[in-house]
Write a protein that holds these residues in place. Structure first.
Motif, PDB file in Angstrom:
ATOM      1  N   GLN A 274      30.079  47.833  32.241  1.00 14.23           N
ATOM      2  CA  GLN A 274      31.306  48.244  32.752  1.00 14.23           C
ATOM      3  C   GLN A 274      31.717  49.518  32.888  1.00 14.23           C
ATOM      4  OE1 GLN A 274      35.011  47.864  30.100  1.00 14.23           O
ATOM      5  NE2 GLN A 274      36.067  46.677  31.897  1.00 14.23           N
ATOM      6  N   VAL A 277      29.475  50.944  35.509  1.00 13.11           N
ATOM      7  CA  VAL A 277      29.777  50.660  37.029  1.00 13.11           C
ATOM      8  C   VAL A 277      31.094  51.631  37.158  1.00 13.11           C
ATOM      9  CG1 VAL A 277      31.376  48.943  38.005  1.00 13.11           C
ATOM     10  CG2 VAL A 277      29.244  48.028  36.855  1.00 13.11           C
ATOM     11  N   GLU A 281      31.064  53.858  40.309  1.00 12.03           N
ATOM     12  CA  GLU A 281      32.424  53.722  41.075  1.00 12.03           C
ATOM     13  C   GLU A 281      33.025  55.175  41.357  1.00 12.03           C
ATOM     14  OE1 GLU A 281      36.332  50.947  41.417  1.00 12.03           O
ATOM     15  OE2 GLU A 281      35.723  51.609  39.315  1.00 12.03           O
ATOM     16  N   PRO A 372      30.037  47.550  42.875  1.00 10.70           N
ATOM     17  CA  PRO A 372      29.209  48.706  42.374  1.00 10.70           C
ATOM     18  C   PRO A 372      27.762  48.221  42.599  1.00 10.70           C
ATOM     19  CG  PRO A 372      31.014  48.905  41.362  1.00 10.70           C
ATOM     20  CD  PRO A 372      31.096  47.651  41.937  1.00 10.70           C
ATOM     21  N   LEU A 374      24.266  48.557  40.804  1.00 12.76           N
ATOM     22  CA  LEU A 374      23.555  48.845  39.435  1.00 12.76           C
ATOM     23  C   LEU A 374      22.192  49.137  39.727  1.00 12.76           C
ATOM     24  CD1 LEU A 374      25.123  46.795  36.768  1.00 12.76           C
ATOM     25  CD2 LEU A 374      25.825  49.162  37.520  1.00 12.76           C
ATOM     26  N   VAL A 380      27.908  44.288  41.279  1.00 18.38           N
ATOM     27  CA  VAL A 380      28.560  43.858  40.243  1.00 18.38           C
ATOM     28  C   VAL A 380      29.881  43.405  40.910  1.00 18.38           C
ATOM     29  CG1 VAL A 380      29.674  44.179  37.976  1.00 18.38           C
ATOM     30  CG2 VAL A 380      27.021  44.847  38.445  1.00 18.38           C
ATOM     31  N   VAL A 382      33.586  43.857  40.006  1.00 18.11           N
ATOM     32  CA  VAL A 382      34.433  44.470  38.941  1.00 18.11           C
ATOM     33  C   VAL A 382      35.420  43.373  38.275  1.00 18.11           C
ATOM     34  CG1 VAL A 382      35.685  46.213  38.103  1.00 18.11           C
ATOM     35  CG2 VAL A 382      34.113  46.575  39.933  1.00 18.11           C
TER      36      VAL A 382
END
Length: 652
Positions: A274, A277, A281, A372, A374, A380, A382
């Protein structure tokens, strides 16, 4: 005969007490429940033994159980006495082992010189006093509130008086009595020459029963031993089951800890993702903003170049028109303007391509913000990631709750488990801080060890149960054997006592034949009348006993013959006291002078009769030992006034 000394080692409530008595008037003074009656019973027990057996129908225990020491392990004592001829004797009796030893003045043991009874031991008292226990109890041994003699006592006393005074009056009667006694001895007991006497048959059966009981006792002991082992194994089984239950909880703790560590790791990884991300982001948003600024700038440049190209084209067209109309050199300017317009158009086209590329890049970055990237292959969502993190947090909280509950269960079981004899490796370290792999290893070791022990205990339990089933023991048979043994022992004791009694009777009969007595009634009545006159201050002068020793007296008020039972309680007590003393004097005439023992005998007397009776006892004490037990201070004071220094006062 008089008692010199009593030493009570342990008897009822009394232990470690020594009492010195004199050949005269003795008073043993003490409060209620101080032990006076217990001392009186001790004297009787030392002389004749204590009867054992079962409790009476009303639940009263036999004397042997009733007077078991409260505060001593030594159940017995010593009595020392002196006969009229000056011979001194010492008797040591242990009531627990039913043993008695008799010593003379030089402490030579002479126990075997007397007839022996299995129940009572050496019958020295019967030999020295000339009284059996019943006669002693009905004459000179007056217990509290028992001056009066019951019907059985009257019969025994009357028969005793007759035996002493009448046996041998006629030679024929003596021979018949002697023959009857010998026939009874042969029929009911047997003699030394008989081989199938009742006593021999009882002893043979007793031997058989003792062997049977021995076998049953061995079986019973084996049963008790096996049952004790079985109880131990059952207890061990319960301990192991508790430990197994504890280990299962530890296993659950291990599993929860494993799941919790996985969950924590997953949660940590998700939080890290997270964060990554979020970082990506933010970077994408920054890049998107920068790209948006570049696109805006490119659009502005494209628009400016468009305007510039249009102006150059218009200017070139104007220059061309001017060259055609006015000056040919204007064509050069128009050409330059047109070339410049072309250059601007080319530049604008390049900017348009760059703008298209930036717009495409913007679209991709906008999609990257929504999902996003990775890695090249990992996109991913969110929102889904947030759900995963929340789910992981909930699972973490649930596992922590389960872990806390499991620890509470372990603590509860741990406090109730007996670990004596067991060493569990899982508790070498803290269960919450230990390494999981090491905990798993130790848990496996402990579980295997406890399981093996549990299997062995189950095997031992089955073996004990098999052994119990294999022993053929019947409690009912044992009880029947015990009852038959007790019955035969009682019969044997009875026959032995009968043998001793019949032999004594023969000896007494022979001696009695030399003393022809037929004046028992007049002698008894004359002596009773003298005693009652003395202790009632002359109010009653004529007291007589019928053939059943029921007392009647001439009422001084009416002059009529009156049954004693209708008189006052104090008067009845005095009359029966007179009967006891008179009977004792007649029975022991020419024999030992037996002491007189009285327990609260004056409790129903008024002061005048108490004084008269005490004066009589003081006079009697010059000829026979008198031992009065009392809790009344007034009686002690009266006795001191009457006897003075001659009185031996014992305070307990």
């Amino acid at each position: 005969m008089f008692v010199n000394r009593l030493e009570i080692k342990g008897f009822g409530k009394i232990s470690g007490l020594t009492i010195e008595l004199i050949n005269g008037f003795n008073i043993i003074f003490g409060k209620n429940e101080a032990g006076k009656s217990t001392i009186q019973w001790f004297i009787r027990g030392m002389l004749y033994g204590l009867k054992g057996g079962r409790a009476s129908k009303d639940g009263t225990p036999p004397p042997l159980k009733k007077f078991r020491p409260w505060n001593s392990d030594n159940y017995g004592g010593i009595i020392e006495y002196t006969l009229d001829n000056g011979q001194m004797f010492r008797v040591e009796r242990n009531f627990e082992s039913n043993s008695v030893k008799v010593f003379d003045a030089l402490y030579n043991e002479i126990t075997q010189s007397f007839n022996i009874s299995k129940e009572k031991g050496a019958l020295f008292a019967e030999h020295h006093l000339g009284l059996n226990e019943e006669s002693f109890d009905r004459t000179v041994f007056i217990k509290q509130m028992e001056s009066k003699i019951d019907n059985d006592g009257c019969k025994e006393l009357y028969n005793r008086l007759l035996n002493i005074t009448q046996t041998g009056f006629y030679d024929t009667s003596f021979k018949k009595a002697e023959t009857a006694l010998r026939e009874a001895l042969k029929k009911h007991v047997g003699t030394e020459r008989t081989s199938k006497s009742p006593l021999d048959m009882i002893e043979k059966r007793l031997e058989e029963l003792k062997n049977i009981r021995k076998d049953l006792v061995e079986k019973k002991n084996s049963l008790f031993e096996i049952e004790a082992k079985l109880a131990g194994y059952v207890k061990e089984k319960e301990k192991l089951e508790n430990i197994k239950r504890l280990l299962s909880k530890v296993q659950l703790l291990y599993e929860i800890r494993g799941e919790l560590e996985k969950c924590l790791k997953q949660h940590s990884e998700l939080v890290a993702i997270q964060s990554e991300v979020k970082r990506i982001e933010d970077e994408l948003k920054d890049a998107l903003q920068q790209l948006e600024d570049r696109i805006s700038a490119a659009r502005r440049r494209k628009k400016g170049l468009g305007y510039l190209a249009a102006g150059l084209i218009i200017t070139s067209f104007a220059s061309t028109m001017a060259g055609a109309l006015w000056d040919k050199t204007a064509y050069i300017s128009a050409a330059l303007m047109l070339f410049a317009a072309l250059v601007v158009i080319i530049a604008r086209g390049r900017i348009s391509r760059e703008l298209s590329a930036m717009i495409m890049q913007k679209r991709k970055k906008a999609e990257g913000v929504k999902a996003p990237v990775l890695s090249d292959t990992c996109h991913v969502n969110v929102e889904h990631l947030d759900k995963l993190i929340n789910k992981a947090a909930e699972e973490e909280r649930e596992l922590e709750r389960r872990l806390e509950s499991c620890i509470s269960d372990i603590d509860g079981i741990f406090d109730s488990v007996d670990f004596t004899g067991y060493q569990l490796k899982i508790f070498d370290d803290n269960l919450m801080n230990s390494n999981l792999d090491e905990l798993k290893y130790n848990l496996k070791l402990d579980s295997d060890t406890i399981e093996n022990l549990y299997s062995n205990v189950l095997l031992n339990i089955r073996e004990c149960e098999t052994m119990l089933n294999s022993i053929s023991y019947d409690e009912e048979s044992f009880q029947k054997t015990e009852e038959e043994l007790e019955e035969l022992e009682n019969k044997k004791s009875f026959l032995e006592d009968t043998y001793a009694s019949l032999n004594i009777a023969l000896d007494v009969l022979t001696e009695a034949s030399l003393e022809i007595r037929r004046d028992i009634g007049p002698r008894l009545n004359s002596r009773m009348s003298g005693i009652i006159s003395r202790i009632t201050g002359g109010r009653y002068n004529d007291l007589r006993a019928d053939d059943k020793l029921r007392l009647n007296a001439v009422n001084p008020d009416s002059g009529d013959v009156t049954a004693s039972l209708v008189l006052s309680g104090g008067t009845v007590d005095q009359m029966y006291l007179a009967l006891r003393i008179a009977a004792a004097e007649i029975i022991t005439a020419g024999q030992e002078t037996v002491p007189l023992f009285l327990d609260e005998a004056l409790s129903q007397y008024d002061d005048d009769r108490s004084r008269e009776t005490l004066e009589f006892l003081d006079e009697m004490a010059t000829k026979r030992q008198v031992v009065l037990f009392t809790c009344k201070k007034r009686e002690v004071d009266m006795a001191l006034e009457i006897a003075g220094d001659k009185l031996n006062l014992v305070n307990i």
